[in-house]
Design an enzyme around this catalytic site. Structure first.
Site, mmCIF file in Angstrom:
data_model
loop_
_atom_site.group_PDB
_atom_site.id
_atom_site.type_symbol
_atom_site.label_atom_id
_atom_site.label_comp_id
_atom_site.label_asym_id
_atom_site.label_seq_id
_atom_site.Cartn_x
_atom_site.Cartn_y
_atom_site.Cartn_z
ATOM 1 N N ARG A 81 3.482 9.661 -0.237
ATOM 2 C CA ARG A 81 4.759 9.074 0.166
ATOM 3 C C ARG A 81 5.588 9.999 1.061
ATOM 4 N NH1 ARG A 81 6.572 4.579 -3.110
ATOM 5 N NH2 ARG A 81 4.683 3.325 -3.191
ATOM 6 N N ARG A 94 11.478 6.849 2.502
ATOM 7 C CA ARG A 94 12.935 6.925 2.460
ATOM 8 C C ARG A 94 13.531 8.318 2.385
ATOM 9 N NH1 ARG A 94 13.667 2.218 -1.829
ATOM 10 N NH2 ARG A 94 11.627 3.069 -2.306
ATOM 11 N N ARG A 149 13.606 1.600 9.855
ATOM 12 C CA ARG A 149 13.433 0.477 8.940
ATOM 13 C C ARG A 149 14.686 -0.414 8.846
ATOM 14 N NH1 ARG A 149 10.903 -0.011 4.491
ATOM 15 N NH2 ARG A 149 12.064 -1.952 4.626
ATOM 16 N N ASP A 157 0.655 -0.198 2.785
ATOM 17 C CA ASP A 157 0.924 -0.367 1.365
ATOM 18 C C ASP A 157 -0.319 -0.956 0.720
ATOM 19 O OD1 ASP A 157 3.399 -0.243 -0.598
ATOM 20 O OD2 ASP A 157 2.158 -1.946 -1.163
ATOM 21 N N TYR A 208 -0.840 -6.001 -10.319
ATOM 22 C CA TYR A 208 0.249 -6.672 -9.592
ATOM 23 C C TYR A 208 0.000 -8.170 -9.507
ATOM 24 C CZ TYR A 208 2.467 -2.300 -8.178
ATOM 25 O OH TYR A 208 3.120 -1.101 -8.177
HETATM 26 O O1 CP3 Z 1 3.509 8.256 2.989
HETATM 27 C C1 CP3 Z 1 2.682 7.594 2.335
HETATM 28 O O2 CP3 Z 1 2.249 7.969 1.237
HETATM 29 C C2 CP3 Z 1 2.142 6.311 2.963
HETATM 30 C C3 CP3 Z 1 2.760 5.150 2.595
HETATM 31 C C4 CP3 Z 1 2.512 4.399 1.286
HETATM 32 C C5 CP3 Z 1 3.392 3.370 0.909
HETATM 33 N N1 CP3 Z 1 2.882 2.746 -0.185
HETATM 34 C C6 CP3 Z 1 4.606 3.005 1.659
HETATM 35 C C7 CP3 Z 1 5.709 2.373 0.911
HETATM 36 C C8 CP3 Z 1 1.488 4.439 0.344
HETATM 37 C C9 CP3 Z 1 0.304 5.381 0.252
HETATM 38 C C10 CP3 Z 1 1.740 3.387 -0.586
HETATM 39 C C11 CP3 Z 1 0.841 3.037 -1.701
HETATM 40 C C12 CP3 Z 1 1.383 2.276 -2.831
HETATM 41 N N2 CP3 Z 1 2.203 1.174 -2.817
HETATM 42 C C13 CP3 Z 1 1.039 2.498 -4.177
HETATM 43 C C14 CP3 Z 1 0.105 3.583 -4.633
HETATM 44 C C15 CP3 Z 1 0.795 4.891 -4.608
HETATM 45 C C16 CP3 Z 1 1.665 5.166 -5.796
HETATM 46 O O3 CP3 Z 1 2.874 5.318 -5.576
HETATM 47 O O4 CP3 Z 1 1.136 5.254 -6.885
HETATM 48 C C17 CP3 Z 1 1.707 1.561 -4.975
HETATM 49 C C18 CP3 Z 1 1.640 1.463 -6.472
HETATM 50 C C19 CP3 Z 1 2.420 0.718 -4.100
HETATM 51 C C20 CP3 Z 1 3.258 -0.467 -4.440
HETATM 52 C C21 CP3 Z 1 4.646 -0.211 -4.006
HETATM 53 N N3 CP3 Z 1 5.095 -0.428 -2.721
HETATM 54 C C22 CP3 Z 1 5.721 0.350 -4.739
HETATM 55 C C23 CP3 Z 1 5.667 0.727 -6.193
HETATM 56 C C24 CP3 Z 1 6.799 0.475 -3.857
HETATM 57 C C25 CP3 Z 1 8.158 1.111 -4.123
HETATM 58 C C26 CP3 Z 1 9.230 0.126 -4.372
HETATM 59 C C27 CP3 Z 1 10.579 0.793 -4.183
HETATM 60 O O5 CP3 Z 1 11.323 0.334 -3.284
HETATM 61 O O6 CP3 Z 1 10.896 1.734 -4.897
HETATM 62 C C28 CP3 Z 1 6.401 -0.027 -2.601
HETATM 63 C C29 CP3 Z 1 7.186 -0.079 -1.365
HETATM 64 C C30 CP3 Z 1 6.876 1.017 -0.419
HETATM 65 N N4 CP3 Z 1 5.617 1.353 -0.016
HETATM 66 C C31 CP3 Z 1 7.811 1.828 0.254
HETATM 67 C C32 CP3 Z 1 7.089 2.671 1.098
HETATM 68 C C33 CP3 Z 1 7.615 3.689 2.072
HETATM 69 C C34 CP3 Z 1 9.305 1.734 0.129
HETATM 70 C C35 CP3 Z 1 9.770 0.535 0.892
HETATM 71 C C36 CP3 Z 1 11.037 0.792 1.661
HETATM 72 O O7 CP3 Z 1 11.098 1.785 2.408
HETATM 73 O O8 CP3 Z 1 11.926 -0.048 1.546
#
Ligand code: CP3
Length: 353
Positions: free
Chosen positions: A34, A38, A47, A83, A159
């Site tokens: 990640r 943010r 974004r 994602d 999910y």
């Molecule tokens: O920098 C990186 O690591 C690459 C980007 C990345 C994202 N999601 C971007 C993202 C990666 C590798 C993921 C994988 C992902 N997504 C996982 C596996 C990794 C982990 O955390 O265990 C999972 C479980 C998800 C599902 C998911 N998508 C979640 C739990 C969330 C967070 C929700 C929140 O807002 O707290 C997302 C959204 C997400 N994916 C964001 C990002 C940057 C945030 C969205 C935003 O910026 O509004």
């Protein structure tokens, strides 16, 4: 898909690939799960005008967001901005990513009929991802690896079945144990999607891949072996021929490390298990990745330096205990409120020690 596989970049100068292969990296490789997201003001600015999923299907945005943390922190790898639900969306499953919540599924998958109706992933539907990988590779220097990724079938299934994030995975485990035939069909279908999504990225030229089974730690070893391992084994086997490092990561997976490491080249370890102990739990020549607690980045520079020194010492012990390499990372993703300067400082320190 019609595009030809890209000629793979030379990996000889990439510290991350060297560590994963048991060679001698020119410096200690570090990247952060990640790292794009943010914590970066430049990410929040981009974004502001684009939805999360919209961004993931726009090659220019994917490229820019992927490169932001590389420019800022001098990490040794970029991770593709995407994602785990992107391939599900591309296949046609109704879902959204809700800020502060995560993926939300329009119609949860609960019955044999629901599973049967699941669409397949046409590689052309993730053409934007493929184009983004090509654009990123054009801009990355030859020491920085591009990591592709996908969600593992169990985490994706959780999910789809729960309809969103879950604490106890009640419905997921009910289907798993109550209707194992339907469960295995679902897992096989999701494994197909995961494999296709990884192949698209590998054909486009990514230098390594990470499979996120983030929530596999909810399972006992016995259930993992019965209900998950055969499917994840197929995912890793299907991409072995590309010859790039394959990283496997989950959270709270201390008891599953041996099983999760078995099909992979690199095992991701969360912060609960010391790296040296993780190595004792696994067999075969594997590299380890991890595992600074992401909250350490909030504790100020003195604590950060102490914890990094302690992690690197643990990494040395892991190498002495048989790990073939250590890739420094957090034990889970960067938290959204993290001060990006703390990440930059962490990278500088890790490279200097
Ligand atoms: O920098 C990186 O690591 C690459 C980007 C990345 C994202 N999601 C971007 C993202 C990666 C590798 C993921 C994988 C992902 N997504 C996982 C596996 C990794 C982990 O955390 O265990 C999972 C479980 C998800 C599902 C998911 N998508 C979640 C739990 C969330 C967070 C929700 C929140 O807002 O707290 C997302 C959204 C997400 N994916 C964001 C990002 C940057 C945030 C969205 C935003 O910026 O509004």
């Amino acid at each position: 898909m019609s595009h030809l596989p890209r000629t793979r970049r030379s990996h000889t100068r990439m510290p991350l690939v060297a560590a994963a292969r048991g060679e001698s990296p020119s410096r200690r490789p570090v990247w952060f799960m990640r790292q794009a997201g943010r914590s970066l003001p430049e990410y929040r600015a981009l974004r502001a005008d684009h939805g999360m999923l919209e961004s993931c299907f726009d090659a220019d945005l994917v490229c820019e967001i992927t490169l932001q943390p590389v420019r800022r922190h001098d990490v040794d790898a970029a991770i593709l901005f995407s994602d785990i639900v992107v391939p599900l969306k591309a296949a046609g499953i109704g879902l959204d990513i809700v800020a502060g919540t995560g993926p939300v599924i329009e119609s949860p998958v609960r019955t044999a009929g629901d599973v049967d109706a699941l669409p397949r992933l046409d590689p052309a539907a993730v053409g934007a991802v493929s184009r983004a990988v090509a654009q990123i590779l054009d801009q990355l220097d030859d020491t920085t690896a591009l990591i592709g990724f996908a969600g593992a079938p169990f985490t994706l299934a959780s999910y789809l079945i729960e309809g969103g994030p879950s604490r106890n995975y009640v419905q997921t485990k009910a289907l798993m144990r109550g209707d194992p035939d339907t469960w295995h069909v679902l897992m096989a279908r999701l494994a197909d999607i995961t494999i296709t999504f990884l192949q698209v990225q590998l054909d486009a030229g990514v230098d390594a891949v990470q499979v996120f089974d983030s929530w596999a730690g909810a399972l006992s070893v016995a259930d993992y072996r019965t209900y998950v391992a055969p499917h994840i084994g197929r995912v890793f086997a299907e991409i072995a021929g590309y010859g790039v490092p394959r990283i496997h990561f989950g959270v709270g997976t201390g008891e599953l490390l041996a099983d999760m490491a078995a099909p992979a080249d690199v095992i991701g370890v969360d912060w609960r298990v010391p790296l040296e102990e993780a190595v004792r739990r696994i067999s075969g020549p594997k590299a380890v990745q991890g595992n600074l607690d992401p909250t350490v980045l909030f504790a100020g520079p003195t604590v950060l330096e102490r914890e990094i020194r302690s992690l690197l010492a643990d990494g040395q012990r892991a190498l002495a205990a048989g790990a073939i390499g250590h890739i420094v990372n957090l034990g889970h993703g960067v938290l959204p409120d993290t001060d990006p300067d703390a990440l930059t400082r962490a990278v500088e320190l890790i490279h200097s020690l």
